[in-house]
Scaffold this active site. Structure first.
Site, mmCIF file in Angstrom:
data_model
loop_
_atom_site.group_PDB
_atom_site.id
_atom_site.type_symbol
_atom_site.label_atom_id
_atom_site.label_comp_id
_atom_site.label_asym_id
_atom_site.label_seq_id
_atom_site.Cartn_x
_atom_site.Cartn_y
_atom_site.Cartn_z
ATOM 1 N N CYS A 123 0.508 -0.963 0.194
ATOM 2 C CA CYS A 123 -0.303 -0.014 -0.001
ATOM 3 C C CYS A 123 0.899 1.013 -0.472
ATOM 4 O O CYS A 123 0.334 2.226 -0.506
ATOM 5 C CB CYS A 123 -0.814 -0.034 1.355
ATOM 6 S SG CYS A 123 -0.185 -0.050 3.039
ATOM 7 N N HIS A 426 -1.942 1.053 7.480
ATOM 8 C CA HIS A 426 -2.188 1.043 5.882
ATOM 9 C C HIS A 426 -2.072 1.915 5.650
ATOM 10 O O HIS A 426 -2.078 3.356 5.958
ATOM 11 C CB HIS A 426 -3.191 0.312 6.307
ATOM 12 C CG HIS A 426 -3.806 0.382 4.852
ATOM 13 N ND1 HIS A 426 -3.069 -0.034 3.852
ATOM 14 C CD2 HIS A 426 -5.359 1.232 4.211
ATOM 15 C CE1 HIS A 426 -4.167 -0.076 2.674
ATOM 16 N NE2 HIS A 426 -5.359 0.607 2.787
#
Length: 475
Positions: A123, A426
């Protein structure tokens, strides 16, 4: 052979391997095993092959009963498989259609944004790639580059597409970066897998090998540095200078040399800092010019306990506070004593940064991760930032030489880190495209609004220089 169900001697037949989709239905009625199943041709009772008798059908009966049973089984499986596949295709098509259609001002329009698949904690890479893909001048430059072509063999003249199965030779970060950018914003798919680009990243950037979470800012710097170095060496047989000359927007006056000749990387992101150091003993001043591709800003210590935008206690931390902290005069501590050439020894001194030249795209990195004695902590403070009209004039060394709008910047992308640590959490990105804001969360892309973007706890901010318009008023 005697059928246990009927209690009489009848013909049974071995079915062979039962189709996977029907294995649970065609198993032994006694022990529930689906291995070596046999079926009674009179009552259709199914049993396993543990019965021993010479009275069984080797091939088939005269009426072809075994073949009929097998054909019936196969038809059932084919029907079930076709129905399931048709149902899944419908769900996928409906999901894709819903994700590709947006209602804007009462009318339906197509969503051409494409997500990037997560290849295993990638990510950090996806958020940076999506942000860079929305910096129009930078993205267009790479998309317009000629594709790398194989020059020999049967595939001569065709494009090269690197995969993990290919050898390690002749990998090109520029080419894989170009292909990734070309795959985005076409609207032909909901998500693209940047596997070939990630393979090249592994090859030329050993720090990012493996599937652990990485720092998005560190990746961005490595990516831009390696693109810069590769472009200096020429691309696809075309010299770097020729490529730059073909892009009329990248004139020589807009280039900033970092580690050699200038490229599109330094032409877009390159700026220059002036670093002034003054000896507090003799007053000697030292000046040094430092090129930069981004500015890393501390979040002032007085704001580090303010975590949310709506928290009432204490003043709100703003991006201007971070910029002021970066450029304000500061006294260097004992660990940073300045070697004064006049005093001939290290002395206490002050330091101040000025921006000597602003870049076309101003990249601001908020230093949210700080090392303590044993671990790296995250500063989770909300920092308020403008979406339009960031005025950088007061940080310039010679503001009087700048144009009326050359110091104004508008936000184009934001990278956000969700979580508590650099090695976990994330990354997602917000980016503006053709007047609309999108949220990029790996393969998922959703339309969002300016209010949502403004509430994000930014980690990296990308601001684009506002184009001067005749008669335009300053915001």
């Amino acid at each position: 052979m005697e059928c246990p169900h009927l209690g009489s001697s009848v013909c049974i037949a071995r079915l062979g391997q039962v189709p996977a989709g029907l294995a649970s239905s065609w198993c032994c009625s006694v022990c529930r095993s689906n291995k070596s199943p046999w079926v009674c041709l009179t009552c259709s009772s199914v049993h396993c092959g543990s019965y021993r008798c010479d009275d069984f059908v080797v091939n088939d009966t005269k009426l072809g009963l075994v073949q009929k049973v097998r054909e019936h089984l196969q038809n059932l499986e084919n029907s079930a498989f076709t129905s399931d596949r048709h149902r899944k295709r419908k769900l996928l098509e409906n999901s894709s259609l819903n994700s590709k259609l947006l209602k804007v001002n009462g009318s339906t329009t197509a969503l051409c944004a494409t997500g990037l698949r997560n290849l295993g904690n990638t990510c950090f890479m996806n958020a940076i790639l999506q942000s860079l893909s929305n910096i129009q001048q930078f993205c267009c430059y790479f998309k317009e580059l000629p594709a790398v072509e194989l020059r020999n063999g049967k595939t001569a003249g065709r494009r090269t597409y690197h995969t993990r199965s290919q050898g390690d030779n002749n990998v090109s970060l520029v080419e894989e970066f170009r292909k990734t950018l070309c795959a985005l914003w076409q609207g032909s798919q909901t998500a693209f897998s940047p596997e070939s680009l990630f393979y090249v990243v592994w090859k030329i950037m050993p720090n990012f090998r493996g599937y652990q979470q990485q720092d998005a800012h560190e990746f961005m710097r490595y990516l831009l540095d390696h693109l810069h170095l590769e472009l200096q060496g020429g691309f696809n047989g075309v010299s770097r200078s020729v490529i730059l000359q073909e892009n009329s927007n990248l004139s020589a006056s807009n280039k900033c040399c970092i580690n050699g000749a200038s490229t599109v990387v330094t032409a877009i992101f390159g700026g220059i800092l002036q670093n002034e150091v003054n000896c507090l003993i003799c007053g000697t001043e030292s000046r040094k010019f430092d090129p930069f591709l981004d500015l890393s800003l501390d979040i002032p210590s007085q704001f580090r306990n303010k975590r949310t935008k709506n928290q009432e206690s204490g003043p709100m931390c703003t991006l201007r506070d971070c910029l002021r902290s970066f450029t304000d005069l500061e006294e260097l501590d004992e660990t940073e004593l300045y070697m004064c050439h006049k005093c001939k020894k290290k002395q206490k001194s002050t330091k101040k940064f000025w921006i000597q030249k602003l870049p076309k795209v101003l990249c601001l990195h908020l230093k949210r991760f700080h090392w303590t004695a044993y671990l790296r902590n995250k500063v989770d403070t909300y920092v308020e930032f403008p979406l339009r009209g960031l005025d950088m004039k007061c940080y310039l060394l010679e503001p009087e030489n700048s144009g009326p709008e050359s110091c104004l910047y508008d936000l184009v992308a934001v990278v956000v880190h969700h979580g508590s640590g650099v090695g976990s959490g994330h990354y997602t990105a917000y980016a503006a495209h053709e007047g609309r804001w999108f949220h990029f969360n790996d393969s998922t892309v959703t339309l969002t609004d300016e209010e949502t973007v403004g509430k994000a706890k930014a980690y990296i901010l990308f601001y684009v220089e506002r184009q001067a318009k005749p008669g335009a008023e300053k915001l």
